[in-house]
Design a protein around this motif. Sequence first.
Motif, PDB file in Angstrom:
ATOM      1  N   GLU A   1      16.696  -3.776   2.731  1.00 38.42           N
ATOM      2  CA  GLU A   1      16.884  -2.629   2.740  1.00 38.42           C
ATOM      3  C   GLU A   1      15.154  -1.363   3.115  1.00 38.42           C
ATOM      4  N   MET A   2      14.901  -2.384   3.184  1.00 35.46           N
ATOM      5  CA  MET A   2      12.715  -1.906   2.879  1.00 35.46           C
ATOM      6  C   MET A   2      12.595  -1.870   4.235  1.00 35.46           C
ATOM      7  N   TYR A   3      12.340  -3.239   5.215  1.00 34.87           N
ATOM      8  CA  TYR A   3      12.234  -3.946   6.262  1.00 34.87           C
ATOM      9  C   TYR A   3      12.805  -3.431   7.631  1.00 34.87           C
ATOM     10  N   ALA A   4      14.485  -4.013   6.900  1.00 35.25           N
ATOM     11  CA  ALA A   4      15.582  -4.069   8.873  1.00 35.25           C
ATOM     12  C   ALA A   4      16.635  -2.688   8.614  1.00 35.25           C
ATOM     13  N   ALA A   5      16.709  -1.216   7.722  1.00 37.64           N
ATOM     14  CA  ALA A   5      17.013  -0.166   7.392  1.00 37.64           C
ATOM     15  C   ALA A   5      18.255  -0.158   8.487  1.00 37.64           C
ATOM     16  N   THR A   6      16.765  -0.168   9.941  1.00 37.97           N
ATOM     17  CA  THR A   6      16.969   1.002  10.814  1.00 37.97           C
ATOM     18  C   THR A   6      17.463  -0.152  11.719  1.00 37.97           C
ATOM     19  N   GLU A   7      17.457  -1.389  11.871  1.00 35.94           N
ATOM     20  CA  GLU A   7      18.100  -2.805  12.766  1.00 35.94           C
ATOM     21  C   GLU A   7      19.416  -2.595  13.027  1.00 35.94           C
ATOM     22  N   PRO A   8      20.530  -3.155  13.835  1.00 33.49           N
ATOM     23  CA  PRO A   8      21.675  -3.303  13.828  1.00 33.49           C
ATOM     24  C   PRO A   8      22.166  -4.476  13.165  1.00 33.49           C
ATOM     25  N   GLU A   9      23.627  -4.263  12.797  1.00 34.97           N
ATOM     26  CA  GLU A   9      24.083  -4.550  11.356  1.00 34.97           C
ATOM     27  C   GLU A   9      23.960  -5.987  11.662  1.00 34.97           C
ATOM     28  N   ILE A  10      24.098  -7.079  13.128  1.00 37.77           N
ATOM     29  CA  ILE A  10      24.353  -8.100  12.713  1.00 37.77           C
ATOM     30  C   ILE A  10      22.518  -8.911  12.509  1.00 37.77           C
ATOM     31  N   LEU A  11      21.665  -7.885  12.621  1.00 36.50           N
ATOM     32  CA  LEU A  11      20.086  -8.372  12.128  1.00 36.50           C
ATOM     33  C   LEU A  11      20.145  -8.405  10.258  1.00 36.50           C
ATOM     34  N   GLN A  12      20.406  -7.281   9.914  1.00 37.99           N
ATOM     35  CA  GLN A  12      20.327  -7.428   8.495  1.00 37.99           C
ATOM     36  C   GLN A  12      21.196  -8.479   8.422  1.00 37.99           C
ATOM     37  N   ARG A  13      22.302  -8.906   8.639  1.00 39.41           N
ATOM     38  CA  ARG A  13      23.039  -9.635   8.025  1.00 39.41           C
ATOM     39  C   ARG A  13      22.788 -11.191   7.831  1.00 39.41           C
ATOM     40  N   ASP A  14      21.958 -11.682   9.507  1.00 39.00           N
ATOM     41  CA  ASP A  14      21.424 -12.620   9.787  1.00 39.00           C
ATOM     42  C   ASP A  14      19.728 -12.311   8.223  1.00 39.00           C
ATOM     43  N   PHE A  15      19.025 -11.457   8.420  1.00 37.77           N
ATOM     44  CA  PHE A  15      17.770 -11.186   7.437  1.00 37.77           C
ATOM     45  C   PHE A  15      18.296 -11.632   6.354  1.00 37.77           C
ATOM     46  N   TYR A  16      19.309 -11.015   5.627  1.00 40.89           N
ATOM     47  CA  TYR A  16      19.427 -11.794   4.392  1.00 40.89           C
ATOM     48  C   TYR A  16      20.404 -13.228   3.897  1.00 40.89           C
ATOM     49  N   HIS A  17      21.032 -13.501   5.193  1.00 34.81           N
ATOM     50  CA  HIS A  17      20.991 -15.057   4.659  1.00 34.81           C
ATOM     51  C   HIS A  17      19.986 -15.493   4.783  1.00 34.81           C
ATOM     52  N   SER A  18      19.355 -15.036   5.604  1.00 39.58           N
ATOM     53  CA  SER A  18      18.051 -16.112   5.977  1.00 39.58           C
ATOM     54  C   SER A  18      17.237 -15.692   4.392  1.00 39.58           C
ATOM     55  N   LEU A  19      16.831 -14.681   3.677  1.00 40.49           N
ATOM     56  CA  LEU A  19      16.675 -14.659   2.450  1.00 40.49           C
ATOM     57  C   LEU A  19      17.244 -15.298   1.696  1.00 40.49           C
ATOM     58  N   LEU A  20      18.172 -15.623   1.302  1.00 37.08           N
ATOM     59  CA  LEU A  20      18.425 -16.479   0.312  1.00 37.08           C
ATOM     60  C   LEU A  20      18.990 -18.391   0.945  1.00 37.08           C
ATOM     61  N   ALA A  21      18.647 -18.271   2.085  1.00 37.02           N
ATOM     62  CA  ALA A  21      18.466 -20.092   3.128  1.00 37.02           C
ATOM     63  C   ALA A  21      17.050 -20.361   3.116  1.00 37.02           C
ATOM     64  N   ALA A  22      16.323 -19.953   2.728  1.00 35.90           N
ATOM     65  CA  ALA A  22      14.748 -20.104   2.651  1.00 35.90           C
ATOM     66  C   ALA A  22      13.817 -20.660   1.383  1.00 35.90           C
ATOM     67  N   PHE A  23      13.196 -21.207   1.237  1.00 36.96           N
ATOM     68  CA  PHE A  23      12.659 -21.827   0.124  1.00 36.96           C
ATOM     69  C   PHE A  23      11.920 -21.457  -0.677  1.00 36.96           C
TER      70      PHE A  23
END
Length: 212
Positions: free
Chosen positions: A155-177
Amino acid sequence: MEDSKQVQAYAQADFSEPNEYFLQNLKALIGMIGFEGYALDLGCGPGDISCRFAKAYPSARVDALDGARAMLDYAESIVPSELSARVCFIHGKLPTISLPRRRYDLIFSNSLLHHLPEPQALWNFVKRYAGNGTRIAIMDLFRPQSVQQAKEIVEMYAATEPEILQRDFYHSLLAAFTPEEIEEQLREAGLNFEVERISDRHVFISGTFIIK
């Protein structure tokens, strides 16, 4: 990433701030002047960082690797003509790809580690193509402490980005180490690199490869 909507979303998204932030940390590692060797960009995506690096170091040559042909097609279509002779885009995936050089003077990567099913694929690949004195600079996301925190970061860094980008960012955060997990990966690989949190979502792994 071969879906045309994904590629378009990533290509058109504004990653200038984190990309420039990565480049600043990279410059601090290697120095503002004097780099005249061969650099390897792992997971180059649409090629923005590869081109920024080539502009900053006019004597450098860059091999830029990515596993998505569609992403590289986009990168090749927008690379400035004055850089085309020094930036070579290569399609392939770790760890099976064979690169045109046996050794590189610098290996860098932004946001590749969390995409890999087996993180040692990255560290083994680094060891394969690094020579004595090769400098290493890798930035990636690190996993938040909770799902809620991940949502807040999106929400802080990608709120204005397309939904597909927000979704990928969220899953990337959860997949990160976590930084601690990355430190353990490095110990397992026998690599003595520094792991530093440089923002509320990024970790920077850096050092010099020494052949023992």
